[in-house]
Design an enzyme around this catalytic site. Structure first.
Site, mmCIF file in Angstrom:
data_model
loop_
_atom_site.group_PDB
_atom_site.id
_atom_site.type_symbol
_atom_site.label_atom_id
_atom_site.label_comp_id
_atom_site.label_asym_id
_atom_site.label_seq_id
_atom_site.Cartn_x
_atom_site.Cartn_y
_atom_site.Cartn_z
ATOM 1 N N CYS A 114 0.839 -1.200 0.000
ATOM 2 C CA CYS A 114 0.000 0.000 0.000
ATOM 3 C C CYS A 114 0.877 1.255 0.000
ATOM 4 C CB CYS A 114 -0.904 -0.018 1.236
ATOM 5 S SG CYS A 114 -1.819 1.504 1.498
ATOM 6 N N SER A 115 0.678 2.121 -0.971
ATOM 7 C CA SER A 115 1.499 3.332 -1.071
ATOM 8 C C SER A 115 1.291 4.254 0.134
ATOM 9 C CB SER A 115 1.217 4.081 -2.367
ATOM 10 O OG SER A 115 -0.122 4.548 -2.394
#
Length: 114
Positions: free
Chosen positions: A11-12
């Site tokens: 997840c960025s």
């Protein structure tokens, strides 16, 4: 200061929040990859209470598993059960310090606890 992050490396937003923690001088970071080491139902409930959010506010409603199990997001007990069984449903990242807990979306929200 100690900080724990419930982290998903894919997840960025989670990676950005982790970078904020790691770049802050004096912060010792513990990374919990919650998909590999899922928290218990009680741990999820405690952290969400610390963050001041209801389970229905911290569930990833768009995840395929939510649709597959027909998750009723109106019932917090049901949501907690689902999060414990399917940790992918837990909104991320969650940052926890002695000052409290926060769902770090946007990632800059993590700074409020430092």
């Amino acid at each position: 200061m100690k900080a724990t992050i419930w982290h998903n490396p894919r997840c960025s937003k989670s990676r950005q929040a982790l970078a904020i923690l790691e770049e802050t001088p004096g912060v010792a970071v513990t990374v919990l990859e919650y998909l590999k080491t899922p928290p218990t139902r009680a741990e999820i409930a405690a952290v969400l209470a610390q963050a001041g959010v209801r389970p229905s506010q911290a569930v990833r409603k768009g995840e395929a598993v939510a649709r597959e199990i027909g998750l009723d997001t109106g019932d917090d007990a049901t949501v907690l059960d689902a999060m414990a069984q399917h940790p992918i449903l837990i909104e991320r990242p969650i940052v926890i310090t002695d000052k409290g807990a926060v769902i770090a979306r946007p990632p800059e929200k993590a700074r409020a606890l430092l």
